[in-house]
Design a protein around this motif. Sequence first.
Motif, PDB file in Angstrom:
ATOM      1  N   VAL A  77      78.594 -55.392 107.717  1.00  0.00           N
ATOM      2  CA  VAL A  77      79.227 -56.584 107.135  1.00  0.00           C
ATOM      3  C   VAL A  77      79.318 -57.700 108.167  1.00  0.00           C
ATOM      4  N   ALA A 120      78.882 -49.434 105.780  1.00  0.00           N
ATOM      5  CA  ALA A 120      78.202 -50.669 105.365  1.00  0.00           C
ATOM      6  C   ALA A 120      78.231 -51.681 106.512  1.00  0.00           C
ATOM      7  N   PRO A 133      78.630 -59.363 102.965  1.00  0.00           N
ATOM      8  CA  PRO A 133      77.675 -58.304 103.313  1.00  0.00           C
ATOM      9  C   PRO A 133      76.707 -58.847 104.375  1.00  0.00           C
ATOM     10  N   PHE A 144      83.956 -52.257 100.374  1.00  0.00           N
ATOM     11  CA  PHE A 144      82.661 -51.817 100.866  1.00  0.00           C
ATOM     12  C   PHE A 144      82.769 -50.326 101.156  1.00  0.00           C
TER      13      PHE A 144
END
Lengths: 278, 263, 379
Positions: free
Chosen positions: C289, C287, C375, C283
Amino acid sequence: MRRLRPAGVGLLSLPATIYFLLLFAVPLAVLLAESLHDRSGWTLAHYTRFFTTPYNWGVVGRTLRVAVLCTLFCTLLGYPAAFALARTRSLLQSALIAALLLPLSVSVIVKAFGWTVLLRGNGVVNQALQALGLTDAPLRLLFTEAGLLIGITNIFLPFMVLPLFAVVRQLDPRLTEAAATLGSTPLHGFLTVTLRLTLPGLIAGITLVFSLSIAAYVIPTLLIGDTYQTLPTLIATSFLYLQDPGKGSVAGVTLLVLSLATIIASAALSRRFTGRGR
Amino acid sequence: MRRIGLALAWTMLTLSVVFLLAPLAVTIAVSLSPSPVFELPRDELSLIWYRQIGALDGLLPSVLLSLEVAAIATAVSLVLGTLAAIAVVRGRFPGREAITTFLVSPLMLPGLVLGIALLQYFRSLGLREALPTLLLAHVLVVLPYVMRTLTGGLSLFDFTLLDAARTLGLSWPRAVLQVMVPVLAPSFLTGGLFGFLSSVDNYPVSIFLTDVYHKTLPIQLLQYIGESPDPTIAAVSTLMIGLTVLVLILGERLVGLDRMAGV
Amino acid sequence: MPNGVVGSPNGVVGSPDAYLRIDRVAKRFGRATVLDALSLDVAEGEFISLLGPSGCGKTTLLRILAGLLTADAGRVTLAGRELGRLPPHKRNVGVVFQNYALFPHLTVAENIGFGLRARRVPKPEAAARVARGLEMIRLTHLADRPVTQLSGGQQQRVAMARALAVNPALILLDEPLSALDRKLRETMQVELRTLLRALRMTAIFVTHDQEEALALSDRIAVMNAGRIEQLDAPRAIYDRPASPFVLDFVGLSTTLSGVVERVDGPMLEVVTALGPVRVRGQFVRGARVLLAVRPEKIGVGSGAGNVPGAGPRAGNTATIRVADRTFLGRSCLVHGVAAEGDRVVLETSNDMGERVVPGSDLLVSWRPEDTLLFPQVAG
């Protein structure tokens, strides 16, 4: 609960039972005695007189014929109708049940009167038949067997549909699906599962309609008249016009025996077909 | 095949409903037509036949007699029937089934036979008065309905509810009054209602017990139809249909259609 | 579709020699899409579970396979034969219904023989096959009893024998054990598996019970909203759930949301409510997650996170505040106080569980390899 204990509670049935003994069982016994009795004492004379008259056999035959046909028509209309009724959704179902209950609750005389109007030579049924081009001239319906059958089927149809509906809606639709997944054709599945499981309702409906239609009086009186006597109309004329209680009593006992035979046969049948199930 | 079956079922249901309602619909239509020969109204509606009702000889007395007989017979049947139903549902004595069958059997036997049996019985007792014989006979007509619905209702009644009410502080009579009576009210109502209607509508028993001065409504009506059929009968019939509708609406509100249909 | 999903079978054509092939089957009820172009290949003799919450379409798929429902689109082939609009009685597909749908008017033997009679199998042969069926379910002594007198477990066995008596090409089981109590259900699971394996029967088993699916299946298709979220062996479903949905539906886990703070080759460092956590994955920095760890992968103390051969910094450690413990029998679950949306749960020995007091702090650790990474779904 303390005061509704088994021992004493049975006594509560006494008033009704005594009432029914005195005003139901004894009178029926009196009727039976009357049919076996004349001024000179005990005798079978009324029975020999009744059953050696060919006309009376015709009356019994007509009574059974009308009842069998009426039961048949009610079954043909009512059995499929009960399925459709059981498969409808709640609001429409309520409306349809209301449409069955209303005619059931309205006086027989009102319905019979309605049919005398409908079946007249220039009545609605004939107008409809002519408008559809099915006949040229008005059909004679009132005071015919056809008219009688239409009327009597109409009166007793709800007694077929309601007990059937009660059984059909308990029927688990997965049972027919199960039959199909096991290789039953729709016809085989219907015969071995659906019909078999709705048989108690069908027996109940047939018994009701048959025993009601052999006893029907108002409808034959209004829709066909004295030219086509059935046991009930014969009983009524014997007592009301002919003042012949001997003949009337024998006819009454005959009708009672037919009724009881129907009930006993039906009880035996339904025991046989519900002995296993749930 | 399934589709054919379904189509057949729907056709028969539609046919049945139309067929069942036809005599009622035509009676109502004829009563509103100005024509004196049983025609459907074409251009205009008329209430002329309703005005004629007042001129019918003997209608009001027959209505009153029928209501009186039905009301008293229903009251007596509710008392006797409730006691008997409690006895057969709660009791543990031999012959309970037989008593139940006995008390509902007039429903299954021809009314006409009961009528002539009672006629001869009352005659042999020297009882020829129309009103008492009608009352005695109509209890036999009404009680089976009460018995049938109440045994049904009582056998579904959970008697531990009474114990529960008593542990919550109600005396025994109050527990019966506040718990059992409301739960069983629908059965009382349905049984009473259908019993009442069948008494008002009874012809085959009454015909042998009435005299010239005491005619119940069905007997009077049948006489009108036999003697002078004109749309006044349709008007009376329409009023009776209307009354039945009212009773059913009332029953639906209080009990629900399903329980009235007995399904 | 979240990028963590592996080998989505939707719309993917599998091997050409599949025994049962479900190819882009779709079904709508009014405006609701119940099956969304679903595809699935099943090998002969395979036991596949359709696992999912109610309303995910698993029963609809089963009914389409049985011919009790017609699909709006797509094809189903069984043993090289296209099933198409074939009515149920011509499919040779056996079904065990949820509440068995035994015929209440027939005896045990008559129920088992129903399909044979429907197929006009000659009487002597039918009798022999019924006898074999009765033997198979060990109910020979009850052959002439009405089915309504049987216990739940016995009824279940009769339903199995009835469906198998006609030698179906495929057997469909619609939550067949859900009406049984827990202990009986576990016994029946074993019995059912042994029986189907001995007959080399291809089976599709619908259930919402993850333990049942994990215990019985060769492969599990986890279904959600008319699609297959993941199709894999039970172990893979549990160890490597393809999506947060599968993770959540199958088994318990600690879940933590966080933001990628540092990218260090194949390793990421994610900032969570429990502090920094090291995890393997790809990632970009920043990001959002979702991290997850199965309860048995977390240990008490700092030692559990150590990876043999790696440095002491390799493991993940965190201090949690204990909220509650649940005694399971063989082991004990410890629940931690967590931030909103997070959940901390670990499995320990009973002895350890006894010592952990709600309200106290507990040092726990786990290996980065055992940390699952998804994600963060927006919203």
